[in-house]
Motif scaffolding. Structure first.
Motif, mmCIF file in Angstrom:
data_model
loop_
_atom_site.group_PDB
_atom_site.id
_atom_site.type_symbol
_atom_site.label_atom_id
_atom_site.label_comp_id
_atom_site.label_asym_id
_atom_site.label_seq_id
_atom_site.Cartn_x
_atom_site.Cartn_y
_atom_site.Cartn_z
ATOM 1 N N PRO A 114 0.815 -1.227 0.000
ATOM 2 C CA PRO A 114 0.000 0.000 0.000
ATOM 3 C C PRO A 114 0.845 1.272 0.000
ATOM 4 O O PRO A 114 1.922 1.315 0.589
ATOM 5 C CB PRO A 114 -0.823 -0.124 1.287
ATOM 6 C CG PRO A 114 -0.006 -1.016 2.166
ATOM 7 C CD PRO A 114 0.673 -1.986 1.265
ATOM 8 N N ILE A 115 0.351 2.290 -0.701
ATOM 9 C CA ILE A 115 0.998 3.593 -0.783
ATOM 10 C C ILE A 115 -0.023 4.669 -0.437
ATOM 11 O O ILE A 115 -1.140 4.667 -0.978
ATOM 12 C CB ILE A 115 1.558 3.861 -2.203
ATOM 13 C CG1 ILE A 115 2.657 2.864 -2.558
ATOM 14 C CG2 ILE A 115 2.073 5.289 -2.325
ATOM 15 C CD1 ILE A 115 3.933 3.042 -1.772
ATOM 16 N N ASP A 116 0.347 5.585 0.477
ATOM 17 C CA ASP A 116 -0.510 6.724 0.801
ATOM 18 C C ASP A 116 -0.034 7.910 -0.031
ATOM 19 O O ASP A 116 0.970 8.555 0.282
ATOM 20 C CB ASP A 116 -0.410 7.048 2.294
ATOM 21 C CG ASP A 116 -1.447 8.099 2.718
ATOM 22 O OD1 ASP A 116 -2.071 8.689 1.807
ATOM 23 O OD2 ASP A 116 -1.589 8.324 3.926
ATOM 24 N N PHE A 117 -0.733 8.187 -1.131
ATOM 25 C CA PHE A 117 -0.298 9.228 -2.054
ATOM 26 C C PHE A 117 -0.402 10.636 -1.461
ATOM 27 O O PHE A 117 0.124 11.589 -2.048
ATOM 28 C CB PHE A 117 -1.116 9.149 -3.349
ATOM 29 C CG PHE A 117 -0.746 7.980 -4.213
ATOM 30 C CD1 PHE A 117 0.385 8.013 -5.020
ATOM 31 C CD2 PHE A 117 -1.521 6.830 -4.202
ATOM 32 C CE1 PHE A 117 0.730 6.933 -5.808
ATOM 33 C CE2 PHE A 117 -1.180 5.755 -4.992
ATOM 34 C CZ PHE A 117 -0.046 5.797 -5.800
ATOM 35 N N SER A 118 -1.072 10.780 -0.311
ATOM 36 C CA SER A 118 -1.163 12.097 0.334
ATOM 37 C C SER A 118 0.124 12.454 1.066
ATOM 38 O O SER A 118 0.337 13.609 1.439
ATOM 39 C CB SER A 118 -2.349 12.136 1.303
ATOM 40 O OG SER A 118 -2.162 11.204 2.368
ATOM 41 N N VAL A 119 0.986 11.472 1.298
ATOM 42 C CA VAL A 119 2.262 11.698 1.985
ATOM 43 C C VAL A 119 3.366 11.767 0.941
ATOM 44 O O VAL A 119 3.591 10.793 0.214
ATOM 45 C CB VAL A 119 2.566 10.564 2.988
ATOM 46 C CG1 VAL A 119 3.899 10.802 3.687
ATOM 47 C CG2 VAL A 119 1.432 10.449 3.996
ATOM 48 N N PRO A 120 4.071 12.913 0.820
ATOM 49 C CA PRO A 120 5.096 13.057 -0.215
ATOM 50 C C PRO A 120 6.192 11.990 -0.155
ATOM 51 O O PRO A 120 6.674 11.512 -1.183
ATOM 52 C CB PRO A 120 5.681 14.452 0.063
ATOM 53 C CG PRO A 120 4.574 15.187 0.754
ATOM 54 C CD PRO A 120 3.870 14.156 1.573
ATOM 55 N N LEU A 126 7.093 4.007 -3.604
ATOM 56 C CA LEU A 126 6.493 3.674 -4.897
ATOM 57 C C LEU A 126 7.590 3.414 -5.938
ATOM 58 O O LEU A 126 7.501 2.467 -6.725
ATOM 59 C CB LEU A 126 5.580 4.807 -5.374
ATOM 60 C CG LEU A 126 4.942 4.621 -6.756
ATOM 61 C CD1 LEU A 126 4.053 3.384 -6.777
ATOM 62 C CD2 LEU A 126 4.149 5.860 -7.153
ATOM 63 N N ALA A 127 8.622 4.260 -5.930
ATOM 64 C CA ALA A 127 9.740 4.076 -6.862
ATOM 65 C C ALA A 127 10.420 2.734 -6.637
ATOM 66 O O ALA A 127 10.804 2.038 -7.589
ATOM 67 C CB ALA A 127 10.743 5.211 -6.715
ATOM 68 N N VAL A 128 10.552 2.340 -5.362
ATOM 69 C CA VAL A 128 11.169 1.047 -5.042
ATOM 70 C C VAL A 128 10.297 -0.093 -5.558
ATOM 71 O O VAL A 128 10.781 -1.032 -6.215
ATOM 72 C CB VAL A 128 11.398 0.911 -3.526
ATOM 73 C CG1 VAL A 128 11.865 -0.506 -3.180
ATOM 74 C CG2 VAL A 128 12.408 1.941 -3.040
#
Length: 493
Positions: A114-120, A126-128
């Motif tokens: 999971p990725i929280d896109f609201s956190v920079p 995500l890149a990893v």
């Protein structure tokens, strides 16, 4: 993580090699995603399943999903998958696709990563997640390429077997390629026909097709250029350097035959059909000049109401043109008025004796006899098969296949026999030349190929052409004027 009212589309992807390597399966992924949605009260709008590579987004089911997403841009929604490698294995294309989804109020999300896109800072993770699958693909491709390279250096053919061969796995696990009949025999036959340099490549391909070799024109050209058929494997080290390795498979032809064929098809056959037609129709082009402006005449076809017409014409403003067949015939008739002088006839007789035409004739007679024997054998086989079919001993499918093969073989043999008969006729004509009262050496001009016609025109070019009547004067150089004379002058002598 998700709002209770949020909806999602489920995306499930797998490729064949991943199923074998990691045990992924479509049902397993679907089951986990459905349980996740049920636990988080997420409405499932649709499920998209596919067995496709993630190197890019040119995937059938993904295209369908994107179409649905674009049609419902006003709704907030998600696309759920198990891991980011299900989404993409190309980091650049992945970021581009995430941007496209955002424009349509859609979020891509992996439930196991999971990725929280609201956190920079989450963009780092995500890149990893995206770079690891791409690195795996690159490493796998490199390992595969290195494995193929090592196999070729050892003389093994690691790819899908070319036509005429079949991939086999031996008892000890070694993978090889072995000849597959009848394709192997037909390919060998095609090489032996090519080395004779009698027929054009396309005609031999058609004959091979009739014998049962089903391949396109481009595929046939790849076959006759492929060194695998003579037992060699090409190993590339870089864009410029390569070497041939002796293969462990059984060759269909010898190396000598293969390279002889390469010499023929690479040096004597680089002529397109359109160029052949132009050259054969306008063999006087380059030797004719316009009577008005002095330019060299060109040649081209003009489309009439029912057919095309050929003309020699001037490309200048004078627009001079004359029928090509008419002028070609005028030149041919003028050329055929030339005969050998008395002194040249005696010399020709000595040359013909030195050519040992008797031994050539004996060879062609032997070849003729062998082809006739093979033709009789094919007819006998077909006759026996027909009798067995009539008494219901031979099944229809077997008889039909045997008949098709026999007729194809007979067609090829008849073509060979025709070529041999032409050669025998030529030898017979040569042996009779010296016995004629005067020798019509240009009698067969119309049957010559284009190259020989052009050569003769170059030796005896037309001069002083009357474009109205077709009268032509021929220019004989010093040497030719001593061995050639006109029929009228010969009769006076």
């Amino acid at each position: 993580m998700y709002d209770q009212t949020k909806s999602a589309y489920l995306y499930i992807r797998v490729s064949t090699d991943e199923q074998k390597r990691k045990g992924y399966s479509l049902p397993e992924q679907e089951d986990r995603l459905l349980k996740y949605c049920a636990f988080n009260n997420i409405e499932v709008k649709g499920i998209y399943r596919e067995d496709f590579s993630a190197k890019n987004f040119n995937r059938p089911e993904w295209k369908k999903l994107i179409t649905v997403i674009k049609n419902k841009s006003k709704e907030g929604k998600s696309i759920l998958f198990i891991k980011w490698d299900r989404f993409s294995r190309n980091i650049e294309l992945a970021y581009e696709m995430i941007g496209i989804l955002r424009k349509h109020r859609t979020t891509a999300m992996a439930i196991d990563q999971p990725i929280d896109f609201s956190v920079p800072e989450s963009t780092v993770m995500l890149a990893v997640y995206l770079s690891v699958p791409e690195a795996e693909n690159s490493r796998r491709a490199l390992n595969t390429a290195n494995g193929i390279h090592r196999a070729k250096l050892m003389g093994r053919y690691p790819n899908k077997a070319p036509i005429g061969y079949i991939n086999l796995t031996l008892v000890d696990g070694r993978k090889i390629i072995a000849p597959k009949q009848p394709d192997a025999e037909i390919i060998s036959w095609a090489f032996h026909q090519l080395v004779k340099n009698i027929h054009k490549i396309e005609k031999i391909r058609n004959m091979a097709y009739d014998k049962g070799l089903k391949c396109s024109r481009s595929h046939f050209f790849r076959i006759i250029h492929n060194p695998v058929y003579c037992g060699l494997i090409s190993v590339k080290f870089n864009s410029e350097e390569q070497q041939m390795v002796k293969g462990t498979h059984d060759p269909l032809i010898s190396e000598t035959l293969f390279y002889e064929v390469q010499h023929i098809i690479n040096t004597k056959r680089k002529v397109t059909a359109k160029t052949d037609i132009l050259k054969s129709t306008f063999f006087l082009r380059g030797f004719l000049t316009c009577p008005l402006c002095g330019r060299k005449l060109s040649g081209s076809f003009s489309q009439g109401s029912t057919k095309k017409y050929s003309y020699y014409h001037c490309q200048g403003s004078c627009k001079t043109r004359i029928s090509a067949p008419f002028l070609n015939d005028c030149y041919q008739r003028k050329l055929q008025q030339l005969v050998l002088s008395n002194g040249a006839i005696g010399l020709l007789k000595i040359i013909l004796e030195d050519c040992n035409t008797n031994s050539q004739k004996a060879k062609y007679l032997h070849d003729q006899n062998m082809v006739i024997i093979k033709l009789n054998e094919e007819n006998s086989i077909l006759s026996k098969a027909r009798k067995l079919f009539v008494v219901d001993t031979l099944k229809y499918d077997d008889y039909s296949e045997l008949k098709k093969e026999s007729l194809a073989n007979s067609k090829c043999l008849k073509s060979e026999l025709q070529d041999i008969n032409i050669k025998l006729k030529s030898i017979e004509e040569q042996s009779q030349l010296a016995s004629k009262p005067f020798v019509d050496i240009f009698k067969g001009f119309s049957s010559l190929d284009t190259a020989n016609k052009k050569h003769l025109v170059n030796l005896i070019p037309p001069v002083k052409v009357n474009f109205q009547t077709g009268d032509i004067s021929l220019e004989l150089n010093g040497a030719l004027s001593k061995i050639l004379t006109s029929k009228k002058h010969k009769k006076k002598q």
